[in-house]
Write a protein that holds these residues in place. Sequence first.
Motif, PDB file in Angstrom:
ATOM      1  N   VAL A   1       0.819  -1.215   0.000  1.00 18.53           N
ATOM      2  CA  VAL A   1       0.000   0.000   0.000  1.00 18.53           C
ATOM      3  C   VAL A   1       0.861   1.277   0.000  1.00 18.53           C
ATOM      4  CG1 VAL A   1      -1.779   1.295   1.230  1.00 18.53           C
ATOM      5  CG2 VAL A   1      -1.947  -1.177   1.091  1.00 18.53           C
ATOM      6  N   PHE A   2       1.923   1.281   0.795  1.00 14.10           N
ATOM      7  CA  PHE A   2       2.763   2.492   0.832  1.00 14.10           C
ATOM      8  C   PHE A   2       4.203   2.162   0.434  1.00 14.10           C
ATOM      9  CE2 PHE A   2      -0.595   3.320   4.038  1.00 14.10           C
ATOM     10  CZ  PHE A   2      -1.174   4.426   3.444  1.00 14.10           C
ATOM     11  N   ALA A   3       4.380   1.256  -0.511  1.00 16.00           N
ATOM     12  CA  ALA A   3       5.731   0.714  -0.759  1.00 16.00           C
ATOM     13  C   ALA A   3       6.472   1.386  -1.915  1.00 16.00           C
ATOM     14  CB  ALA A   3       5.635  -0.795  -0.994  1.00 16.00           C
TER      15      ALA A   3
ATOM     16  N   ASN B   1       4.822  12.763   5.544  1.00 15.97           N
ATOM     17  CA  ASN B   1       3.485  12.308   5.855  1.00 15.97           C
ATOM     18  C   ASN B   1       3.058  11.380   4.720  1.00 15.97           C
ATOM     19  OD1 ASN B   1       0.536  12.441   6.492  1.00 15.97           O
ATOM     20  ND2 ASN B   1       1.263  14.033   7.886  1.00 15.97           N
ATOM     21  N   ARG B   2       1.803  11.382   4.364  1.00 16.59           N
ATOM     22  CA  ARG B   2       1.333  10.649   3.183  1.00 16.59           C
ATOM     23  C   ARG B   2       0.260  11.503   2.522  1.00 16.59           C
ATOM     24  NH1 ARG B   2      -2.129   5.776   6.142  1.00 16.59           N
ATOM     25  NH2 ARG B   2      -3.178   7.122   7.617  1.00 16.59           N
ATOM     26  N   LEU B   3      -0.278  11.048   1.423  1.00 18.77           N
ATOM     27  CA  LEU B   3      -1.277  11.819   0.671  1.00 18.77           C
ATOM     28  C   LEU B   3      -0.769  13.226   0.361  1.00 18.77           C
ATOM     29  CD1 LEU B   3      -4.586  10.780   2.520  1.00 18.77           C
ATOM     30  CD2 LEU B   3      -3.605   9.793   0.452  1.00 18.77           C
TER      31      LEU B   3
ATOM     32  N   ASN C   1      -4.674   4.541  -1.913  1.00 20.42           N
ATOM     33  CA  ASN C   1      -5.223   4.337  -0.568  1.00 20.42           C
ATOM     34  C   ASN C   1      -5.992   5.570  -0.123  1.00 20.42           C
ATOM     35  OD1 ASN C   1      -5.077   2.356   1.748  1.00 20.42           O
ATOM     36  ND2 ASN C   1      -4.491   4.226   2.810  1.00 20.42           N
ATOM     37  N   GLU C   2      -7.223   5.355   0.297  1.00 21.55           N
ATOM     38  CA  GLU C   2      -8.039   6.413   0.903  1.00 21.55           C
ATOM     39  C   GLU C   2      -7.856   7.758   0.190  1.00 21.55           C
ATOM     40  OE1 GLU C   2      -7.334   6.353   5.154  1.00 21.55           O
ATOM     41  OE2 GLU C   2      -8.684   4.645   5.376  1.00 21.55           O
ATOM     42  N   TYR C   3      -8.290   7.802  -1.060  1.00 21.54           N
ATOM     43  CA  TYR C   3      -8.182   9.041  -1.845  1.00 21.54           C
ATOM     44  C   TYR C   3      -8.760  10.208  -1.054  1.00 21.54           C
ATOM     45  CZ  TYR C   3      -6.641   6.957  -6.222  1.00 21.54           C
ATOM     46  OH  TYR C   3      -5.906   6.337  -7.198  1.00 21.54           O
TER      47      TYR C   3
ATOM     48  N   THR D   1     -10.706   0.675  -4.739  1.00 24.32           N
ATOM     49  CA  THR D   1      -9.889   1.408  -3.780  1.00 24.32           C
ATOM     50  C   THR D   1     -10.630   1.356  -2.452  1.00 24.32           C
ATOM     51  OG1 THR D   1      -8.725   3.480  -3.297  1.00 24.32           O
ATOM     52  CG2 THR D   1     -10.913   3.670  -4.306  1.00 24.32           C
ATOM     53  N   ASN D   2     -10.013   1.885  -1.397  1.00 21.50           N
ATOM     54  CA  ASN D   2     -10.674   1.822  -0.088  1.00 21.50           C
ATOM     55  C   ASN D   2     -11.207   3.197   0.314  1.00 21.50           C
ATOM     56  OD1 ASN D   2      -7.947   2.527   0.012  1.00 21.50           O
ATOM     57  ND2 ASN D   2      -7.624   1.715   2.057  1.00 21.50           N
ATOM     58  N   PHE D   3     -12.459   3.196   0.750  1.00 20.17           N
ATOM     59  CA  PHE D   3     -13.143   4.423   1.161  1.00 20.17           C
ATOM     60  C   PHE D   3     -13.123   4.565   2.679  1.00 20.17           C
ATOM     61  CE2 PHE D   3     -16.373   4.060  -2.607  1.00 20.17           C
ATOM     62  CZ  PHE D   3     -15.431   4.552  -3.478  1.00 20.17           C
TER      63      PHE D   3
ATOM     64  N   PHE E   1       1.841   2.439  17.538  1.00 19.98           N
ATOM     65  CA  PHE E   1       0.959   1.928  18.588  1.00 19.98           C
ATOM     66  C   PHE E   1      -0.417   1.526  18.067  1.00 19.98           C
ATOM     67  CE2 PHE E   1       4.132   3.630  21.484  1.00 19.98           C
ATOM     68  CZ  PHE E   1       4.204   2.571  22.379  1.00 19.98           C
ATOM     69  N   HIS E   2      -0.578   1.521  16.752  1.00 28.24           N
ATOM     70  CA  HIS E   2      -1.850   1.028  16.211  1.00 28.24           C
ATOM     71  C   HIS E   2      -1.858  -0.495  16.366  1.00 28.24           C
ATOM     72  CE1 HIS E   2      -5.136   0.192  13.486  1.00 28.24           C
ATOM     73  NE2 HIS E   2      -5.380   1.482  13.414  1.00 28.24           N
ATOM     74  N   SER E   3      -2.949  -1.033  16.889  1.00 30.60           N
ATOM     75  CA  SER E   3      -3.010  -2.474  17.116  1.00 30.60           C
ATOM     76  C   SER E   3      -2.916  -3.220  15.784  1.00 30.60           C
ATOM     77  CB  SER E   3      -4.332  -2.833  17.794  1.00 30.60           C
ATOM     78  OG  SER E   3      -5.401  -2.470  16.942  1.00 30.60           O
TER      79      SER E   3
END
Length: 673
Positions: free
Chosen positions: A49-51, A115-117, A154-156, A250-252, A358-360
């Motif tokens: 996804v972020f590669a 960051n991203r996006l 990812n998450e446009y 894609t993912n919403f 720390f995201h599970s």
Amino acid sequence: MSRMDAFRNRVGGFAFGGDYNPEQWDPAVWREDVRLMREAGVNVVSLGVFAWASLEPEPGTYEFGWMDEIMDLLHENGISVNLATPTAAPPVWLTQLHPEVFPVMADGERFGFGNRLHYDPSSPIYREYAAAITTKLAERYSFHPALAMWHISNEYGPTAYNEAASVNFRRWLRRRYGDLETLNEAWTTRFWSQRYTDWDQIEVPHIPRTWMNPSRRLDFKRFTSDALLECYIAERDIVRSFRDDIPVLTNFMRFYKHADYWKWAPEEDAVALDIYPNPADADSHVSAAFQFDLFRSLKGGQPWLLMEQAASAVSQWQLNIVKEPGRMRLGSLQALSRASDSVMFFQWRASRGGQERFHSAMLPHSGPDSRTFREIVDLGRELKLLAPAAGTTSRAEIAVLFDWDGWWGLEETAGIPRSDFGYADTVMRHYTPLWEGHHPVDVVSSASSLEGYKVLVVPNAYLIDDEGVRRITEFARDGGTVIMSFFSGVVDECNRVRPDGYPGAFRELIGAKIDEYWPARPHEVFAVEFADGRRATSTWWRDDLHLETGKALATYADGLLAGRAAVVDNRFGAGRVVYFATLLEEAAFGAELLAAVEAAGVRSPFPGVPAHVECSVRGDEADEYVFLLNHSGERAESVPFPGEGTDLLTGERVSGAVELAPLGAAVIRRARA
Ligand code: GLA
């Protein structure tokens, strides 16, 4: 066979897995990952996804070795890949070579790296590089046996105010309006001397010193959603050009305001949702239920995919509460109950560093010997028991209107009688009593067909186009019941007040004319009296309403509008309209709404079940799968269950009633009557 049918066959029922980021780990860890995935019953992972920076460390230099290895390893272990194009996080070299790719924000500030996006969706340079990496991936992996699905970006979401955005905005406006005269009319540019004489004079709406033209602002929202969609479509078409039997999506996100998912859904093989209900919020499962109904509805009742959720706590809030034992399972079953065909997570293995350390995760920092991993393994086992329900869906008799245009009009364009409307809140206000009454609900847009519904709920539809007005009006005329709240049908699709008094679009429909809108002062409370003598209170808003064909179901008992209608009942054609002209207190509003539903001949399929036991059904021609989900920490004894069947989770026969443990669930298969 549709691409999604093929996908379901391949995974043998429900998809189970999560985002997998092997690029963060040593290859020795990959072996352990795959072993534990098998132990948990994982059958799909979302890879890459972020590669981008790991795949293309320098412009035009590609490193696919690691991905080849992991794709092979996953395939050897029977795990399918939902392969992502990595375009949500452009590498640093790209922004260094072309800083203009960074989005400029409304205040003129430019994004930085880290960051991203961080891209302007209108940037031709971003699009060129995104197309190049997508082409490389598709060339290499389209026929890899592990490939089961394409996950585009990812998450446009980014909104950009760059020069490239202005250029693209002008192109979009030309397509929409054809000539400048039409645009000037649509935007009411005679107001405050805003008339345009050349397309090049039009820019994206940066933060103005005073107010922004509301029609321009509205078009900018529409444009931004479309600019993002153009990016999605460009990448989708690339992967399709190599092979067209693999689903692409894609993912919403949940209640995401900046992309009109009604417009996006037809461009995807299935819609996919990322959702993170906050365990600290006692009602988060109700808003999750609405999202699930929306996602089932976005493609006309087709099953959708739960693409991301948390195994336990998230890390992006101030206070990140864990999901107590059983909560993750219950939320997963809840998604399935409303026609999800997957339970997927962000992410497989918890990261050691980075923003979300720390995201599970399905496999937490504490490793396989942990509560979370044990719950994941149990869930994987249960999903296999539920496999016969995959691919099935449901259809309701009640529809709730949910429209991005209406949302933008109400919240994004300012200058209306009060600026604190919250569209999601008002939608949830209307949805919650239906959820508590265990009523199946579909979600519709103003462009959806209303055929087959008995009730249409219209929450504060301030902005609606002529076609939407026509559909709603016809629906009532043909015998439907419309339940509508104040400040609906006020402006046209250009955000211009409809002529001949409020509510321009719906005056005939509600059987009343509104002289003025009277937002309430803070703390003002009004007494409302129903025709049968019941009393209630209202706040926030009143219409100064004058009945025409409508009758008062309730009137104000005090204040300057004493005696005027607060709730209107209008017989319209073969149908009925119930109109709420004020914000009634919750209990009275819910009771009135449910009374209108009942009067329309819609019965709850689960009478007598307490509100906190959520009930929903999915099925096919032969069988129904009834999900009973206890959201309370108390045991639910003797929950009435009409009919008989087999609980797929326990294998036991059930008839008449079931007992549910705290946060417990039953999924009962019964033959369709
Ligand atoms: C989103 C993203 C994921 C991750 C999760 C959790 O849904 O798609 O990459 O950041 O949120 O925060």
